[in-house]
Design a protein around this motif. Structure first.
Motif, PDB file in Angstrom:
ATOM      1  N   SER A 133      -0.066  -2.502  -3.862  1.00 49.74           N
ATOM      2  CA  SER A 133       0.875  -3.126  -4.787  1.00 49.74           C
ATOM      3  C   SER A 133       0.173  -3.537  -6.085  1.00 49.74           C
ATOM      4  CB  SER A 133       1.541  -4.350  -4.142  1.00 49.74           C
ATOM      5  OG  SER A 133       2.262  -3.952  -2.998  1.00 49.74           O
ATOM      6  N   ILE A 176      -1.419  -3.346   1.932  1.00 52.56           N
ATOM      7  CA  ILE A 176      -0.181  -3.422   1.142  1.00 52.56           C
ATOM      8  C   ILE A 176      -0.430  -4.147  -0.170  1.00 52.56           C
ATOM      9  CG2 ILE A 176       2.137  -4.396   1.105  1.00 52.56           C
ATOM     10  CD1 ILE A 176       2.260  -3.955   4.127  1.00 52.56           C
ATOM     11  N   CYS A 219      -3.256  -4.840   7.518  1.00 47.99           N
ATOM     12  CA  CYS A 219      -2.044  -4.309   6.895  1.00 47.99           C
ATOM     13  C   CYS A 219      -1.710  -5.061   5.607  1.00 47.99           C
ATOM     14  CB  CYS A 219      -0.870  -4.392   7.873  1.00 47.99           C
ATOM     15  SG  CYS A 219      -1.008  -3.288   9.311  1.00 47.99           S
TER      16      CYS A 219
END
Length: 329
Positions: A21, A17, A13
Motif C-alpha cells: 500500500s 499489505i 500479512c
C-alpha cells in the motif's frame, strides 16, 4: 507474543499489505505515501499494545491456574474490563474457587477420617485388653464359679465390640452415601413398637416402667427400618440413664408444621455443655451408667437428618432428659 503462530502470520500479512500500500501510494504521490506509512505505523502500534495487554492478562490467568494446580494457598485473579476475556476470566475464577473448596473439603474429610480411625482404635483397645486379661486369668485354671463369671464377662465384651463395629460400618455406609432410604408413609405407633421389640426383655429385667402415649393414625415419611434403628439407639441411652426401677415415657404430637416423637427418661439428665456435643461421635455423658462407646446417638442423628428430620435433647423440667425427633410436613 511471537511464540503464537497465528500472531506471526498476521504480522507478516500486515507488513506485506502495508508495504504494498505504501509503495503504491508513493508512486501516486509522496504525500499520500507518507500518510499511508504513518497510518500503518499508528495502526500497528495500537494493535501491538492492545494485543500485548491481552496476552499479559492471559499470561496472568495462566499463572494463577498454575498456582491452583500446585495447591498454592493464595489465589488472586485480577478483574478486567467487560468483554470476552472478562467472561473467560470470571468463569475461570469460579472454577478455581470451586476446586479450592473441594480441596479444602477433601483435606478436612481426610483429617476427620484419621481422627475417626484413631478413635476407633482407642475404643477397641480397651475391651481387647480386658479380653486378653480374662484369657490370662483363665490360663491359671480358676474355680468353676470364677471361670463361668470370667467367660460371661468375656462374652459381654465381645458382644459390645461386635455392636461397635456394626454401628461404625453403618455410619461409614451413611457417610459414603451408599445407603438408599426407602421413603414411604410409616405409622408412628408401629415404628416405636418395632424399635422397642428387642428391648422389652432388658427393660423388664431392670424393672423399667414404660409408658407410651401415641395416638393411632399418625404417620411420617421415612424408611421404617432405619428410623426404628435410630429410635432404638435413643431408647438404649434412656435405659442406661434411667437405670433399675427407672421410667421411660414415649409420646407423639402432630400439628400442621411437624410430627414430633418425644422420649423422656427419669435419669440424671445432662450438663449444659454435654447437650451441645451429645450427638457427636464417641461423646459420652458423665452421668452415663453403662460403659458405652458414644456411637449410638451419632448414628441416630445421621439416620434422621439424612431423611429430612431433626433430633435434639433437653433436660426435662422435673427430672431426666427428653429427646425430640421432628419431621416437617
Amino acid at each position: 507474543m511471537l511464540r503464537n503462530k497465528e500472531y506471526r502470520h498476521f504480522a507478516l500479512c500486515f507488513a506485506l499489505i502495508a508495504g504494498v500500500s505504501i509503495t503504491l501510494e508513493l508512486m501516486l504521490s509522496p504525500g499520500a505515501g507518507l500518510y499511508a506509512a504513518l497510518s500503518a505505523a499508528a495502526y500497528g502500534i495500537v494493535f501491538y499494545r492492545f494485543t500485548r495487554a491481552r496476552y499479559r492478562s492471559i499470561a496472568e490467568i495462566s499463572e494463577q491456574i498454575d498456582l491452583v494446580l500446585h495447591n498454592a494457598d493464595y489465589l488472586f485473579i485480577s478483574e478486567s474490563e467487560e468483554g470476552e476475556l472478562s467472561i473467560l476470566q470470571s468463569e475461570i475464577t469460579k472454577m478455581t474457587l470451586r476446586i479450592r473448596e473441594q480441596n479444602a473439603a477433601l483435606k478436612k474429610e481426610k483429617e476427620n477420617l484419621a481422627d475417626s480411625l484413631a478413635d476407633i482404635a482407642h475404643q477397641l483397645r480397651t475391651p481387647l485388653t480386658s479380653v486378653n486379661l480374662i484369657l490370662s486369668l483363665l490360663e491359671n485354671k480358676p474355680e468353676e464359679s470364677e471361670r463361668g463369671e470370667l467367660l460371661r464377662e468375656a462374652e459381654e465384651l465381645l458382644v459390645r465390640m461386635d455392636w461397635l463395629i456394626t454401628s461404625l460400618l453403618k455410619l461409614s455406609r451413611l457417610d459414603a452415601g451408599i445407603v438408599s432410604f426407602q421413603s414411604r408413609q410409616t405409622d408412628v405407633r408401629s415404628l416405636v413398637n418395632a424399635a422397642l421389640r428387642p428391648l422389652l426383655i432388658p427393660m423388664e429385667l431392670h424393672s423399667i416402667d414404660l409408658q407410651i402415649d401415641i395416638s393411632e393414625g399418625i404417620q411420617i415419611w421415612g424408611d421404617a427400618d432405619w428410623l426404628a434403628e435410630a429410635i432404638r439407639n435413643i431408647l438404649k441411652n434412656c435405659m442406661e440413664s434411667a437405670g433399675d426401677q427407672g421410667k421411660i415415657e414415649i409420646s407423639c404430637r402432630d400439628n400442621p408444621l411437624f410430627t414430633e416423637i418425644a422420649i423422656h427418661d427419669s435419669g440424671a439428665g445432662f450438663e449444659e455443655k454435654e447437650l451441645r456435643s451429645l450427638f457427636q461421635r464417641f461423646c459420652r455423658g458423665k452421668n452415663s451408667r453403662a460403659a458405652g462407646y458414644g456411637i449410638g446417638l451419632a448414628l441416630c442423628r445421621t439416620i434422621i437428618t439424612r431423611q429430612g428430620g431433626t433430633v435434639f435433647a433437653e433436660n426435662h423440667p422435673e427430672d431426666g432428659a427428653v429427646f425430640f425427633i421432628r419431621f416437617p410436613k
